[in-house]
Design a protein around this motif. Structure first.
Motif, PDB file in Angstrom:
ATOM      1  N   LEU A   1      -3.016   5.152  -4.732  1.00  0.00           N
ATOM      2  CA  LEU A   1      -4.377   4.953  -3.762  1.00  0.00           C
ATOM      3  C   LEU A   1      -4.972   6.381  -3.518  1.00  0.00           C
ATOM      4  O   LEU A   1      -6.213   6.589  -3.508  1.00  0.00           O
ATOM      5  CB  LEU A   1      -3.894   4.137  -2.534  1.00  0.00           C
ATOM      6  CG  LEU A   1      -3.444   2.996  -2.745  1.00  0.00           C
ATOM      7  CD1 LEU A   1      -3.124   2.419  -1.607  1.00  0.00           C
ATOM      8  CD2 LEU A   1      -4.727   2.120  -3.148  1.00  0.00           C
ATOM      9  N   THR A   2      -4.165   7.322  -3.418  1.00  0.00           N
ATOM     10  CA  THR A   2      -4.553   8.821  -3.168  1.00  0.00           C
ATOM     11  C   THR A   2      -5.477   9.577  -4.193  1.00  0.00           C
ATOM     12  O   THR A   2      -6.606   9.871  -3.973  1.00  0.00           O
ATOM     13  CB  THR A   2      -3.225   9.678  -2.771  1.00  0.00           C
ATOM     14  OG1 THR A   2      -2.617   9.162  -1.602  1.00  0.00           O
ATOM     15  CG2 THR A   2      -3.779  11.096  -2.397  1.00  0.00           C
TER      16      THR A   2
ATOM     17  N   GLU B   1      -6.108  -6.097  -3.660  1.00  0.00           N
ATOM     18  CA  GLU B   1      -5.117  -6.313  -4.292  1.00  0.00           C
ATOM     19  C   GLU B   1      -3.592  -6.672  -3.576  1.00  0.00           C
ATOM     20  O   GLU B   1      -2.892  -7.126  -3.789  1.00  0.00           O
ATOM     21  CB  GLU B   1      -4.986  -5.267  -5.599  1.00  0.00           C
ATOM     22  CG  GLU B   1      -5.802  -5.279  -6.587  1.00  0.00           C
ATOM     23  CD  GLU B   1      -5.577  -4.528  -7.724  1.00  0.00           C
ATOM     24  OE1 GLU B   1      -6.326  -4.342  -8.736  1.00  0.00           O
ATOM     25  OE2 GLU B   1      -4.823  -3.571  -7.434  1.00  0.00           O
ATOM     26  N   CYS B   2      -3.314  -5.526  -2.717  1.00  0.00           N
ATOM     27  CA  CYS B   2      -2.282  -5.424  -1.992  1.00  0.00           C
ATOM     28  C   CYS B   2      -2.375  -6.720  -0.920  1.00  0.00           C
ATOM     29  O   CYS B   2      -1.080  -7.321  -0.709  1.00  0.00           O
ATOM     30  CB  CYS B   2      -2.261  -4.243  -1.243  1.00  0.00           C
ATOM     31  SG  CYS B   2      -1.605  -2.714  -2.221  1.00  0.00           S
TER      32      CYS B   2
ATOM     33  N   VAL C   1      -2.493   2.917   5.821  1.00  0.00           N
ATOM     34  CA  VAL C   1      -1.151   1.978   5.834  1.00  0.00           C
ATOM     35  C   VAL C   1      -0.705   1.682   7.347  1.00  0.00           C
ATOM     36  O   VAL C   1      -0.305   0.711   7.734  1.00  0.00           O
ATOM     37  CB  VAL C   1       0.041   2.907   4.997  1.00  0.00           C
ATOM     38  CG1 VAL C   1       1.363   2.363   5.386  1.00  0.00           C
ATOM     39  CG2 VAL C   1      -0.372   2.895   3.600  1.00  0.00           C
ATOM     40  N   ASP C   2      -0.894   2.742   8.244  1.00  0.00           N
ATOM     41  CA  ASP C   2      -0.761   2.795   9.542  1.00  0.00           C
ATOM     42  C   ASP C   2      -1.383   1.684  10.189  1.00  0.00           C
ATOM     43  O   ASP C   2      -0.991   0.981  11.251  1.00  0.00           O
ATOM     44  CB  ASP C   2      -0.757   4.196  10.195  1.00  0.00           C
ATOM     45  CG  ASP C   2       0.215   5.174   9.749  1.00  0.00           C
ATOM     46  OD1 ASP C   2       1.287   4.789   9.218  1.00  0.00           O
ATOM     47  OD2 ASP C   2      -0.057   6.152   9.970  1.00  0.00           O
TER      48      ASP C   2
ATOM     49  N   MET D   1       0.900  -1.216  -0.165  1.00  0.00           N
ATOM     50  CA  MET D   1       0.080   0.040   0.094  1.00  0.00           C
ATOM     51  C   MET D   1       1.012   1.178   0.103  1.00  0.00           C
ATOM     52  O   MET D   1       0.610   2.226  -0.736  1.00  0.00           O
ATOM     53  CB  MET D   1      -1.053   0.166   1.270  1.00  0.00           C
ATOM     54  CG  MET D   1      -1.911  -1.033   1.182  1.00  0.00           C
ATOM     55  SD  MET D   1      -2.886  -1.321   2.744  1.00  0.00           S
ATOM     56  CE  MET D   1      -3.518   0.158   2.929  1.00  0.00           C
ATOM     57  N   ALA D   2       1.755   1.168   0.715  1.00  0.00           N
ATOM     58  CA  ALA D   2       2.941   2.417   0.967  1.00  0.00           C
ATOM     59  C   ALA D   2       3.634   2.608  -0.270  1.00  0.00           C
ATOM     60  O   ALA D   2       3.606   3.947  -0.976  1.00  0.00           O
ATOM     61  CB  ALA D   2       3.763   2.178   2.002  1.00  0.00           C
ATOM     62  N   ASP D   3       3.832   1.683  -1.154  1.00  0.00           N
ATOM     63  CA  ASP D   3       4.504   1.845  -2.425  1.00  0.00           C
ATOM     64  C   ASP D   3       3.452   2.409  -3.629  1.00  0.00           C
ATOM     65  O   ASP D   3       4.027   3.098  -4.513  1.00  0.00           O
ATOM     66  CB  ASP D   3       4.960   0.038  -3.036  1.00  0.00           C
ATOM     67  CG  ASP D   3       6.070   0.084  -2.079  1.00  0.00           C
ATOM     68  OD1 ASP D   3       6.774   0.722  -1.566  1.00  0.00           O
ATOM     69  OD2 ASP D   3       6.373  -1.167  -2.348  1.00  0.00           O
TER      70      ASP D   3
END
Length: 486
Positions: A85-86, A189-190, A108-109, A78-80
């Motif tokens: 996503l934003t 998906e992630c 993410v957190d 997700m972070a990648d």
């Protein structure tokens, strides 16, 4: 022709058995079609629940360290994909890029947090009542979690429901709101890329009556968590409770901020304005009422109008201060409340108009709205509006301000702006709200502490987030072991 997206059931991306889809559009530009999503049926929902039930025992047996690693790996994916996503969230829900980015980071957190919680998840050891004995507890997953989530926080809320459920060994069937389903589809998906086993996570879109109703009613669903409207939440609570399911509902609210004479009024206006007009007022924790001490009422109102007048309004992808309403119905609802405010002899102090012309023509844009001189029992002061709309009331003293805070059926989030610490403590004790803030806006929450409302805002059964979410998705066994007896 827009792209068509699929349900995720038993580890595969699949088409609904209906063969039908519905379109999702950008609320800032309704000519911008996000894509087509599955108009799933009750049979589709049944298949998803059955897949989750079939996978439940095996997932519960996976060590917490392994479950946690999968959640942590999903968070990394997700972070990648943060920028993707934003933008996805902004296009389908309307938030500004800054607001959407903050929500994505929160998701993410949350996955990282519960990835670690899965490692610590267990029970307690107590002193036994006899020699040669052990006394301890073990925490076990409930089984299949049915999750129904809203459109206004389309990645954060599904994250804070699904991550603790998965961390504690439950399988999940999740139905997002039809208006903003794509951003969490990408989170799925992630999870898939992170190695989540088949059947552990199931995601499907479609009508609430068919899909959500089947999830709530199905015998194989053990626990139900819902966030959304009061009417639907009360129905779900009744349905799930009647079938002996563990249930948690978080619904609407009507939140008040109190402004006392000791406050810095420019700062107080920023706190109220951010709580009222941030995310276009489309938050259950949003500020829709203000109780201001009569000695500073007029000066505060001037500051709040200046704050509203300084807001830039536009498409979320341009990252203004405030984006559009989510859809035409919500825009028209806000405009209707403006007329109801006038009918109640209130004073429209600022805004209250739909924005038209240029880039506004294909979207659902409205000015921030401020009313004053309205009684607390007026409809605009009692009913949740869910838009950039706030009513300002005058209070003769602290006691009357607290009465105004509690003069609603709801009880989710409230705040006070004051420099008097004793006054702040009295406020904390006197208000009937699940979240109390001192010198902060009513919106904005930490993911590692409990979240939930009181009165008509919540079922008042279990809190969400933090360790409270672990409690909701687990059940305790107490074990008495006498190893000295032969």
């Amino acid at each position: 022709m827009s792209e068509v997206y699929y349900n995720y059931v038993d580890g595969d991306w699949v088409e609904s058995e209906t063969g039908d889809t519905f379109e999702v559009v950008n609320p800032a530009d309704t000519t911008d079609v996000i894509g087509g999503f599955q108009r799933s049926s009750s049979d589709d929902a049944t298949a998803a629940v059955e897949a989750a039930a079939d996978a439940a025992d095996e997932w519960a047996d996976v060590p917490g360290t392994e479950r946690g690693s999968i959640l942590t790996e999903a968070a990394r994916h997700m972070a990648d994909r943060t920028d993707e996503l934003t933008e996805t969230l902004t296009r389908e829900e309307g938030k500004t890029l800054t607001e959407a980015g903050a929500e994505v980071q929160r998701a993410v957190d949350i996955f990282e947090y519960y990835g670690q919680k899965a490692v610590d998840f267990g029970g307690e050891v107590k002193q036994p009542g006899s020699r040669d004995a052990n006394l301890y507890t073990v925490e076990e997953p409930m089984g299949v979690a049915g999750l129904v989530t809203p459109w206004n926080y389309p990645v954060a809320i599904p994250a804070w429901k699904s991550a603790p459920a998965l961390a504690t060994g439950n399988t999940v069937v999740l139905k997002p709101a039809n208006g903003a389903p794509n951003v969490f589809r990408k989170v799925v998906e992630c999870l898939d890329e992170a190695g989540i086993p088949d059947g552990v996570v199931n995601y499907l879109t479609g009508p609430g009556s068919d899909v959500g109703g089947t999830i709530v009613d199905h015998d194989d669903v053990d626990v139900v968590s819902f966030t959304g409207s009061r009417s639907v939440g009360e129905m779900i609570h009744e349905q799930a409770g009647a079938n002996q399911k563990r249930v948690q509902t978080e619904m609407g609210s009507k939140n008040t901020t109190v402004v006392m004479p000791s406050a810095d009024l420019e700062e107080a206006a920023e706190i109220v304005g951010a709580g009222a007009f941030g995310v276009t007022g489309q938050a259950c924790t949003g500020t829709e009422r203000v109780a201001v001490h009569q000695d500073v009422h007029d000066e505060f109102l001037e500051e709040l109008i200046a704050y509203a007048d300084g807001l830039e309004i536009g498409p979320g992808l341009e990252d203004p201060d405030m984006g559009p309403h989510f859809d035409r119905d919500h825009l028209e609802g806000t405009l209707e409340y403006v007329e109801r405010g006038r009918d109640a002899d209130g004073t429209l102090a600022y805004g209250g108009e739909a924005l038209e012309g240029g880039e506004y023509d294909d979207g659902h844009f409205v000015e921030p709205t401020i009313f004053t001189d309205v009684d607390s029992d007026a409809a605009i002061m009692q009913e949740e509006i869910f838009g950039p709309f706030v009513g300002v009331m005058s209070a003769t003293d602290f006691e009357e301000a607290v009465e105004l805070v509690n003069d609603v059926e709801f009880g989710l989030s409230t705040s006070i702006v004051t420099r008097d610490h004793a006054e702040a403590n009295r406020f904390r004790d006197a208000v009937d709200f699940g979240i109390v803030k001192i010198n902060e806006k009513t919106t904005g929450l930490q993911y590692y502490v409990p979240f939930g409302g009181m009165n008509a805002s919540s079922s008042e059964t279990f809190r969400e987030q933090g360790d409270a979410a672990i409690d909701f998705y687990t059940i305790t066994k107490t074990v008495y072991e006498n190893y000295g007896r032969r």
